[in-house]
Design a protein around this motif. Structure first.
Motif, PDB file in Angstrom:
ATOM      1  N   LEU A  52      33.523  34.273  51.948  1.00 48.44           N
ATOM      2  CA  LEU A  52      34.306  34.752  53.085  1.00 48.44           C
ATOM      3  C   LEU A  52      35.289  35.831  52.652  1.00 48.44           C
ATOM      4  CD1 LEU A  52      35.138  34.725  56.008  1.00 48.44           C
ATOM      5  CD2 LEU A  52      36.560  32.706  55.554  1.00 48.44           C
ATOM      6  N   VAL A  53      35.950  35.636  51.513  1.00 47.67           N
ATOM      7  CA  VAL A  53      36.892  36.650  51.018  1.00 47.67           C
ATOM      8  C   VAL A  53      36.167  37.972  50.764  1.00 47.67           C
ATOM      9  CG1 VAL A  53      38.376  37.290  49.074  1.00 47.67           C
ATOM     10  CG2 VAL A  53      38.536  34.996  50.062  1.00 47.67           C
ATOM     11  N   ALA A  54      34.992  37.891  50.154  1.00 48.92           N
ATOM     12  CA  ALA A  54      34.214  39.108  49.898  1.00 48.92           C
ATOM     13  C   ALA A  54      33.805  39.783  51.204  1.00 48.92           C
ATOM     14  CB  ALA A  54      32.971  38.757  49.067  1.00 48.92           C
ATOM     15  N   THR A  55      33.446  38.976  52.211  1.00 45.19           N
ATOM     16  CA  THR A  55      33.050  39.525  53.516  1.00 45.19           C
ATOM     17  C   THR A  55      34.239  40.213  54.194  1.00 45.19           C
ATOM     18  OG1 THR A  55      31.372  37.806  53.792  1.00 45.19           O
ATOM     19  CG2 THR A  55      32.102  38.954  55.781  1.00 45.19           C
ATOM     20  N   ILE A  56      35.400  39.587  54.112  1.00 46.69           N
ATOM     21  CA  ILE A  56      36.589  40.171  54.732  1.00 46.69           C
ATOM     22  C   ILE A  56      36.916  41.520  54.098  1.00 46.69           C
ATOM     23  CG2 ILE A  56      39.100  39.909  54.961  1.00 46.69           C
ATOM     24  CD1 ILE A  56      38.597  36.909  55.417  1.00 46.69           C
ATOM     25  N   TYR A  57      36.866  41.582  52.773  1.00 47.43           N
ATOM     26  CA  TYR A  57      37.164  42.857  52.108  1.00 47.43           C
ATOM     27  C   TYR A  57      36.119  43.923  52.459  1.00 47.43           C
ATOM     28  CZ  TYR A  57      41.077  41.226  49.262  1.00 47.43           C
ATOM     29  OH  TYR A  57      42.301  40.770  48.843  1.00 47.43           O
ATOM     30  N   ALA A  58      34.888  43.483  52.675  1.00 43.25           N
ATOM     31  CA  ALA A  58      33.821  44.442  52.974  1.00 43.25           C
ATOM     32  C   ALA A  58      33.856  44.906  54.434  1.00 43.25           C
ATOM     33  CB  ALA A  58      32.460  43.828  52.663  1.00 43.25           C
ATOM     34  N   GLN A  59      34.191  43.996  55.361  1.00 46.01           N
ATOM     35  CA  GLN A  59      34.067  44.320  56.777  1.00 46.01           C
ATOM     36  C   GLN A  59      35.412  44.471  57.505  1.00 46.01           C
ATOM     37  OE1 GLN A  59      31.144  42.020  58.941  1.00 46.01           O
ATOM     38  NE2 GLN A  59      29.984  41.556  57.081  1.00 46.01           N
ATOM     39  N   VAL A  85      48.493  41.554  51.784  1.00 49.33           N
ATOM     40  CA  VAL A  85      48.099  40.160  51.586  1.00 49.33           C
ATOM     41  C   VAL A  85      47.500  40.021  50.181  1.00 49.33           C
ATOM     42  CG1 VAL A  85      46.679  38.244  52.408  1.00 49.33           C
ATOM     43  CG2 VAL A  85      47.610  39.905  54.044  1.00 49.33           C
ATOM     44  N   PRO A  86      48.177  39.341  49.264  1.00 48.15           N
ATOM     45  CA  PRO A  86      47.608  39.159  47.924  1.00 48.15           C
ATOM     46  C   PRO A  86      46.260  38.436  47.999  1.00 48.15           C
ATOM     47  CG  PRO A  86      49.932  38.550  47.972  1.00 48.15           C
ATOM     48  CD  PRO A  86      49.516  38.764  49.390  1.00 48.15           C
ATOM     49  N   ARG A  87      45.379  38.767  47.083  1.00 50.15           N
ATOM     50  CA  ARG A  87      44.029  38.191  47.117  1.00 50.15           C
ATOM     51  C   ARG A  87      44.075  36.668  47.032  1.00 50.15           C
ATOM     52  NH1 ARG A  87      39.113  40.736  46.241  1.00 50.15           N
ATOM     53  NH2 ARG A  87      37.371  39.296  45.950  1.00 50.15           N
ATOM     54  N   GLN A  88      44.938  36.129  46.188  1.00 55.09           N
ATOM     55  CA  GLN A  88      45.020  34.677  46.049  1.00 55.09           C
ATOM     56  C   GLN A  88      45.515  34.030  47.342  1.00 55.09           C
ATOM     57  OE1 GLN A  88      43.818  32.854  43.645  1.00 55.09           O
ATOM     58  NE2 GLN A  88      44.431  30.982  44.733  1.00 55.09           N
ATOM     59  N   ASP A  89      46.440  34.718  48.017  1.00 55.89           N
ATOM     60  CA  ASP A  89      46.934  34.243  49.307  1.00 55.89           C
ATOM     61  C   ASP A  89      45.783  34.199  50.316  1.00 55.89           C
ATOM     62  OD1 ASP A  89      48.137  33.872  51.787  1.00 55.89           O
ATOM     63  OD2 ASP A  89      49.777  35.253  51.419  1.00 55.89           O
TER      64      ASP A  89
END
Length: 394
Positions: A30-37, A47-51
């Motif tokens: 999901l994190v990868a999808t959010i960064y991509a889309q 928003v820090p990645r860990q957050d």
């Protein structure tokens, strides 16, 4: 509960438990999808990645649990809404991420159904409806928490902005406060400043915004605050002259106003604020103008020492108050012109558009009423007394 319904619930719970067993893997996806889309997360970098990972983990878990009917809490969604508001992440982008999460959960449930040989099961139709129902409810909770936090932040920002303004205008500004005020108000720390104080006839932010926009064309950054007594503007002159700024203000402002002298730096605008308020008070009642302190210093001095102003009026002009209004105003006007003409009867007559003998007769009339011979020196005192008489008509 019928046997069919019970079986369906067990099936959904079984699928949900299988999905939850892969929660870290799904969170990574999901994190990868959010960064991509949803590029705002990388572009804004608020928003820090860990957050983001922890938020996705907790919200996917809650959504899946609600789909299975084993939980009905929105703590993760509400925490995410509050946190993203604090991070100034746009709400549309936050909700888009939740929709991406809903799709990922649905796809994960389908994958588990296929793995368990239930891809054609009618139960999946119910699951689909449940997924988007839960996502909608969760998104509503996110939005509600976001708006509540946003309102709180706006109030906190307004309170802090008000505190900074008060610190500057009341002369309580230390170096740290000045630096913060410069950042918050978007004006420079150093350089020449003017302060303008306008009678509070402004009832919206649009007017001060238009003032700021017009001054920005002159490369004069400004900040504005609507106060109970006046609308106050801090004007950072830069390389522009005070005369040009005054001309522009007179075009913009349609209310009585005062303009300070030039002070150096944001740390000294308290002095300029007091000067602007004093300059405003020098305007006669009913007059609409921007009064610069530099052009009204005698009036400002009289206002600063009202007891001395009253003494000047008592000494020179009080007996004239007993005259009919028309005669009093005629004599006062003649005295004004006599002072302006530096005591020259001929020039006074030219200014008053009358014969010099008429001027002499009027001055003698003043002498007769007040006992003061205006031709016997004291022109400076008389000039101040006349100004005081206008400032303190009572």
């Amino acid at each position: 509960m019928s046997k069919a319904v019970e079986q369906a619930a067990l099936t959904v719970e079984s699928l949900a438990q299988s999905v939850l067993s892969r929660l870290p893997e799904l969170t990574d996806a999901l994190v990868a999808t959010i960064y991509a889309q949803n590029p705002a997360y990388e572009e804004l970098d608020s928003v820090p990645r860990q957050d983001l990972w922890r938020s996705c983990h907790d919200n996917v878990a809650r959504v899946v649990q609600m789909i299975a009917g084993t939980d009905d809490h929105f703590d993760a969604a509400q925490a995410t809404g509050r946190r993203r508001a604090e991070q100034r992440m746009p709400l549309d982008d936050v909700l888009k991420s939740f929709r991406l999460g809903g799709r990922l959960v649905w796809e994960a449930l389908i994958d588990e159904a296929r793995a368990q040989g239930m891809a054609e099961s009618e139960v999946l139709l119910d699951v689909a409806g449940k997924v988007w129902e839960v996502v909608d409810r969760t998104s509503s909770q996110v939005a509600a928490a976001y708006h509540a936090a946003e309102r709180y932040l706006v109030r906190a920002d307004e309170q802090r902005r008000s505190t900074l303004w008060e610190g500057l205008l009341q002369g309580r500004a230390d170096r740290a406060l000045v630096q913060e005020a410069a950042t918050v108000l978007d004006v420079p720390v150093d350089g020449p400043y003017l302060v303008v104080a306008i009678d509070n006839l402004v009832d919206d932010d649009g007017t001060t915004t238009s003032f700021a926009r017009r001054l920005a064309r002159l490369r004069v950054p400004s900040a504005w605050q609507v106060r109970p007594q006046a609308v106050v503007g801090l004007l950072a002159l830069g390389t522009e002259s005070a005369e040009v700024v005054l001309r522009v203000l007179r075009e913009l402002v349609h209310a009585p106003a005062g303009l300070s002298g030039v002070v150096t730096g944001l740390a000294h605008v308290d002095v300029a604020y007091r000067q602007a308020m004093l300059a405003r008070r020098t305007l006669p009642v009913g007059r609409i103008d921007v009064a610069p302190l530099t052009e009204r210093l005698p009036e400002a001095l009289l206002l600063s020492a009202p007891e001395l102003a009253e003494q000047l009026v008592q000494t020179w002009l009080v007996p004239l108050r007993t005259l009919p209004t028309s005669e009093r105003e005629l004599l006062l006007d003649t005295l004004d012109k006599w002072v302006t003409a530096a005591g020259s009867v001929r020039r006074t007559a030219d200014l008053a558009h009358c014969h010099r003998n008429t001027v002499i007769n009027r001055l003698n009339r003043v002498h007769q009423i007040t006992g003061r011979d205006v031709s016997d020196g004291g022109r400076l005192e008389l000039g101040l007394a006349l100004r005081a008489f206008r400032l303190f008509p009572a």
